[in-house]
Design a protein around this motif. Structure first.
Motif, PDB file in Angstrom:
ATOM      1  N   GLU A  19      -0.535  -4.906   3.124  1.00 23.76           N
ATOM      2  CA  GLU A  19      -1.827  -5.486   3.511  1.00 23.76           C
ATOM      3  C   GLU A  19      -1.698  -6.987   3.290  1.00 23.76           C
ATOM      4  OE1 GLU A  19      -4.708  -6.681   4.872  1.00 23.76           O
ATOM      5  OE2 GLU A  19      -5.112  -4.517   4.805  1.00 23.76           O
ATOM      6  N   TYR A  53      -7.189   4.301  -0.228  1.00 28.25           N
ATOM      7  CA  TYR A  53      -6.621   3.522  -1.340  1.00 28.25           C
ATOM      8  C   TYR A  53      -7.771   3.048  -2.207  1.00 28.25           C
ATOM      9  CZ  TYR A  53      -3.049   3.045   2.299  1.00 28.25           C
ATOM     10  OH  TYR A  53      -2.170   3.276   3.308  1.00 28.25           O
ATOM     11  N   LEU A  86       0.817  -1.217   0.000  1.00 26.70           N
ATOM     12  CA  LEU A  86       0.000   0.000   0.000  1.00 26.70           C
ATOM     13  C   LEU A  86       0.845   1.259   0.000  1.00 26.70           C
ATOM     14  CD1 LEU A  86      -2.792  -1.043   2.559  1.00 26.70           C
ATOM     15  CD2 LEU A  86      -2.943  -0.978   0.060  1.00 26.70           C
ATOM     16  N   LYS A  87       2.061   1.128   0.537  1.00 25.46           N
ATOM     17  CA  LYS A  87       2.906   2.323   0.623  1.00 25.46           C
ATOM     18  C   LYS A  87       4.363   1.864   0.660  1.00 25.46           C
ATOM     19  CE  LYS A  87       3.886   6.310   3.401  1.00 25.46           C
ATOM     20  NZ  LYS A  87       3.701   7.059   4.628  1.00 25.46           N
ATOM     21  N   THR A  98     -12.396  -1.107  -1.822  1.00 21.22           N
ATOM     22  CA  THR A  98     -11.916   0.253  -1.577  1.00 21.22           C
ATOM     23  C   THR A  98     -11.602   0.449  -0.095  1.00 21.22           C
ATOM     24  OG1 THR A  98     -13.381   0.991  -3.332  1.00 21.22           O
ATOM     25  CG2 THR A  98     -12.574   2.689  -1.831  1.00 21.22           C
ATOM     26  N   PHE A 156      -5.990  -0.910  -6.404  1.00 22.47           N
ATOM     27  CA  PHE A 156      -4.692  -0.289  -6.120  1.00 22.47           C
ATOM     28  C   PHE A 156      -3.720  -1.282  -5.491  1.00 22.47           C
ATOM     29  CE2 PHE A 156      -1.973   1.855  -2.958  1.00 22.47           C
ATOM     30  CZ  PHE A 156      -1.294   2.751  -3.777  1.00 22.47           C
ATOM     31  N   GLY A 157      -2.457  -1.147  -5.843  1.00 18.72           N
ATOM     32  CA  GLY A 157      -1.396  -1.942  -5.237  1.00 18.72           C
ATOM     33  C   GLY A 157      -0.092  -1.583  -5.895  1.00 18.72           C
ATOM     34  N   ARG A 167     -11.093   6.454   4.065  1.00 22.04           N
ATOM     35  CA  ARG A 167     -10.309   7.243   5.035  1.00 22.04           C
ATOM     36  C   ARG A 167     -10.978   7.204   6.391  1.00 22.04           C
ATOM     37  NH1 ARG A 167      -6.821  10.557   2.773  1.00 22.04           N
ATOM     38  NH2 ARG A 167      -6.998  10.423   0.539  1.00 22.04           N
ATOM     39  N   ASN A 179      -4.915   0.756 -11.578  1.00 22.10           N
ATOM     40  CA  ASN A 179      -5.901   0.778 -10.499  1.00 22.10           C
ATOM     41  C   ASN A 179      -7.113   1.558 -11.006  1.00 22.10           C
ATOM     42  OD1 ASN A 179      -5.717   3.708  -9.689  1.00 22.10           O
ATOM     43  ND2 ASN A 179      -3.597   3.121  -9.289  1.00 22.10           N
ATOM     44  N   ASP A 239      -1.136   5.317   7.541  1.00 19.03           N
ATOM     45  CA  ASP A 239      -0.615   5.681   6.220  1.00 19.03           C
ATOM     46  C   ASP A 239       0.374   6.835   6.330  1.00 19.03           C
ATOM     47  OD1 ASP A 239      -0.769   5.570   3.233  1.00 19.03           O
ATOM     48  OD2 ASP A 239      -1.472   7.630   3.539  1.00 19.03           O
ATOM     49  N   LYS A 270      -3.550  -6.449  -5.738  1.00 20.97           N
ATOM     50  CA  LYS A 270      -4.331  -5.218  -5.972  1.00 20.97           C
ATOM     51  C   LYS A 270      -5.620  -5.324  -5.160  1.00 20.97           C
ATOM     52  CE  LYS A 270      -1.912  -3.681  -9.723  1.00 20.97           C
ATOM     53  NZ  LYS A 270      -1.417  -2.326  -9.958  1.00 20.97           N
TER      54      LYS A 270
END
Ligand code: NOJ
Length: 748
Positions: free
Chosen positions: A550, A619, A398-399, A579, A623-624, A582, A733, A542, A575
């Motif tokens: 993850e 994210y 993820l980051k 979703t 996404f990945g 936040r 993504n 994050d 990925k």
């Protein structure tokens, strides 16, 4: 000419060696079933439609706890057709012997267990596997689960769970493939193929069950078992496609859901279970209720009493009563009083007996329970390898600030911290009752075996998953200060997701965020490894972490798979199938939402937004990151205007612009910009492809779309496309995409 082909086909069939030559034909099965039905008493027929759980195991409220001896008598009297939660070759053999040798007609029993992500070798939870987007690996994981489970006498798994979920508060999101109907359908198909193989007659294949029909994942407020209410369009476009895909893949059974849908409990819902399932889709397999979901119709307020509940379930199309004991107690009378016809009963029994034939149980009732095979196949080294492979593929990066990852396996000291880092109990995740937690590799064990001999691995728990005890945080900080890097494993316990495990918050439980903050303050490289069964809302993590992986619940090979990614043996390619918000207040949050008349474009007041948080997810779906980078270019269509009967060919160029070999999942989305009277989602996933690229390598990926892909339930309720402008978007993504358009022409 036709004759020639028919003859050739016949010759081919006759000459082809058939390894399954004992397999009965459809006609043989139907004749045998009809003959048996003629011999059966009404009570024996009702027995076939009744399923009970082993007395010691319950996965729901126990309504009619039975003693084993009593079950034995019921089997002898022909009053049980199937058991759930019954396994091991020894136990299934014992019960089968009673059924076959001591009941009047000797009809074999059907044994079912929720083999959701593995029997003994536990694979990642389904949501985790979905993050791999690797259909072959997902199919293989189901295949292996079937190989191991069938040896223990299990004929039937209550999987795949194909419920789409757009609300991560709902704990059962862990059991499905996430929020998207297209990805969910592809995965449903792969799982059905994996469990059922090429033929149900083979000894290592089992009946699959697409569940829970339907819309169970849309429970209001994310609270399990809660009511759902939606338009037929949303039902058919979002929630039903994975069921249809499972049926197209030949799924043998369907389970009805607990929830009420548009006022009618799903288990008594004829529209769902007969009109759509059987009449529209042509399903001819078996429909089982969920655990006491027939009885619960009384509590829903949809049936006056148990007898009426049984009647409604029968009329809706439920063939087998799981654990409710209502068919057993009331069908006899319902038939005698003419409220249910015996023809209807015969139809349900036919569905059940047909599957028992397909499994070969009438030829050899003991062909699945095989102690020797069970011993040989469970935890087979090949299965462990496959589990490690898909577990690593399920991990989503993820980051990765300033390339914190991969870590150097030769570093002097590594601090492994967190309540999940050395916690066998939690590794297998939800629905892994047949697994063995002690056989699963923890992160600490995985890291210890992955680093160099010179590397010192320091460990401290830091805090619990749930309690508010902060006393261990200082010790964790002291330990971290001595290390070159920190790997911090935080998240949820295994029993915080799954059935009846809804949460109102999506943050890190307990004081784990304090632990993250304290460790971030050490300024040491901080890698956060998340273990959880849903999307979490973790904006602070994050911000604070240097890298985030993850990892869901990865099962038997957890520690090895995470270490493979941490130290770069595997370049992460997962990925998100869901979703990540936040804030829990954004829920339900999903990428394929509608635009509204006042979308928030950052242009002021009177738009669809919150005062206190962004609309954007933390994210996005799909996404990945990877340890390398991919560049997308040259999105091209072979035509700008598309006659409805034509195919649209799309190409895009992807280049590995980093310095590591990597795998990318290329995602194709569309948007029907003006669909005449109907607003369409801002994006809909329609295809994806996985490619492996060496550093500097580039590949052209091609996709084709046709009228069906542009179709939806239009204003006239026809499933068809509408002429007009279509956006075509491709990217890594759902957010960052290249975009072009074409025009769909009316008529031909
Ligand atoms: C209830 C669950 O909803 C269902 O998914 C499961 O298969 C049955 N219990 C049997 O364990």
């Amino acid at each position: 000419m036709k004759y020639r082909y028919a003859l050739l086909a016949l010759l081919f069939l006759c000459c082809k060696p058939n390894p399954q030559s004992q397999e009965p034909t459809e006609t043989e099965i139907q004749t045998a079933v009809d003959n048996l039905l003629r011999e059966m008493s009404l009570s024996e027929k009702i027995g076939q439609m009744s399923q009970y759980s082993q007395p010691t195991i319950a996965s729901g409220p126990e309504r009619n706890p039975q003693k084993s001896d009593m079950y034995h008598d019921m089997i002898r009297e022909g009053k049980i057709g199937s058991f759930l939660w019954t396994w091991t070759s020894e136990i299934t053999r014992e019960l089968q012997e009673i059924a076959v040798n001591e009941s009047r007609l000797g009809i074999p029993l059907l044994f079912a267990v929720d083999i959701i992500h593995g029997y003994k070798t536990i694979f990642p939870i389904p949501l985790g596997e979905a993050a791999s987007w690797d259909l072959d690996a997902i199919e293989q994981s189901a295949r292996i689960a079937a190989i191991e489970a069938t040896a223990a006498g299990i004929h039937w798994t209550f999987a795949p769970m194909v419920d789409i979920a757009r609300d991560s508060r709902w704990g059962r999101i862990a059991e499905g493939a996430g929020e998207d109907p297209y990805l969910g359908s592809e995965i449903a198909r792969a799982r059905v193929k994996g469990f059922q193989g090429n033929s149900l007659y083979e000894k290592n294949t089992m009946l699959a069950c697409a569940k829970h029909m339907a819309a169970y994942g849309a429970a209001e407020g994310g609270r399990d078992y809660n009511t759902t209410d939606m338009s037929d369009r949303v039902l058919r476009e979002i929630y039903l496609p994975p069921f249809k895909a499972a049926i197209d893949a030949g799924v043998a059974t369907i389970m009805s859901a607990f929830n009420e849908l548009n006022g009618i409990p799903a288990t008594g819902n004829r529209y769902l279970l007969t009109e759509i399932l059987r009449q529209e889709w042509g399903f001819d397999g078996l429909v089982v209720s969920d655990w006491t979901s027939i009885n619960e119709m009384v509590i829903h307020g949809a049936a006056a009493d148990d007898a009426e509940a049984a009647e409604l379930a029968m009329l809706a199309g439920v063939d087998m009563d799981m654990m409710g004991d209502l068919y057993q107690s009331h069908l006899h009378h319902l038939v005698q009083s003419g409220r249910i016809s015996e023809t209807q009963i015969d139809q349900s029994v036919r569905h059940i007996l047909t599957l028992k034939h397909k499994l070969g149980l009438f030829k050899d009732p003991f062909r699945y329970c095989d102690a020797e095979r069970e011993q040989h196949v469970v935890f087979h080294p090949d299965h462990l390898l496959a589990a490690r492979d898909i577990a690593a593929k399920s991990i989503v990066l993820l980051k990765n600030r300033t390339r914190t990852l991969p870590l150097e396996p030769r570093m002097a000291k590594i601090a492994v911290i967190g309540p999940l880092a050395d916690n066998h109990k939690e590794l297998n995740g939800t629905w892994a009752a047949t697994g063995e937690a002690d056989r699963s590799v923890t992160l600490l064990e995985g890291i210890t075996s992955a680093v160099s001999k010179e590397t010192e691995v320091l460990y401290e728990k830091g805090c619990d998953i749930l309690s508010d005890d902060r006393s261990g945080i200082d010790r964790a900080v002291q330990l971290a200060q001595q290390a070159d890097a920190i790997v911090l494993n935080v998240g949820e316990s295994a029993d915080m997701s799954g059935e009846a495990k809804s949460r109102a918050d999506l943050d890190l439980p307990g004081v784990q965020l304090d632990l993250v903050k304290a460790l971030a303050a050490t300024q040491k490289p901080l890698v956060v490894v998340l273990t959880n069964g849903r999307a979490l809302a973790i904006p602070e993590v994050d911000e604070l972490a240097d890298a985030i992986l993850e990892t869901w619940f990865l099962g038997t090979q957890t520690g090895h798979a995470i270490s493979d990614v941490l130290f770069g043996k595997v370049n992460p390619s997962g990925k998100l199938p869901v979703t990540f918000p936040r804030h829990v207040g954004q829920i339900p949050l999903y990428y394929n939402h509608k635009n509204t008349g006042r979308p928030d474009l950052g242009n002021g007041d009177y738009t669809s937004k919150y005062l206190d948080i962004d609309n954007e997810p933390l994210y996005p779906f799909g996404f990945g990151l990877s340890y390398t980078t991919f560049e997308y270019a040259d999105l091209k269509l072979d035509k700008q205007t598309l006659p409805m009967k034509d195919t649209l060919n799309i190409t895009v160029k992807i280049r590995n612009s980093g310095n590591r070999k990597g795998r990318e999942t290329v995602q194709l989305y569309i948007r029907d910009v003006a669909a005449r009277a109907i607003g369409r989602p801002v994006k809909e996933l329609k295809r994806f492809a996985q490619i492996d690229l060496a550093p500097g390598e580039e590949k052209i990926v091609g996709f084709s779309l046709n009228a069906k892909d542009f179709s939806f339930y239009r204003h006239d309720n026809r499933f068809a496309p509408e002429p007009g402008l279509i956006k075509i978007m491709v990217g890594g993504n759902s957010k960052n995409v290249l975009e072009t358009t074409c025009t769909l022409l009316s008529g031909v």
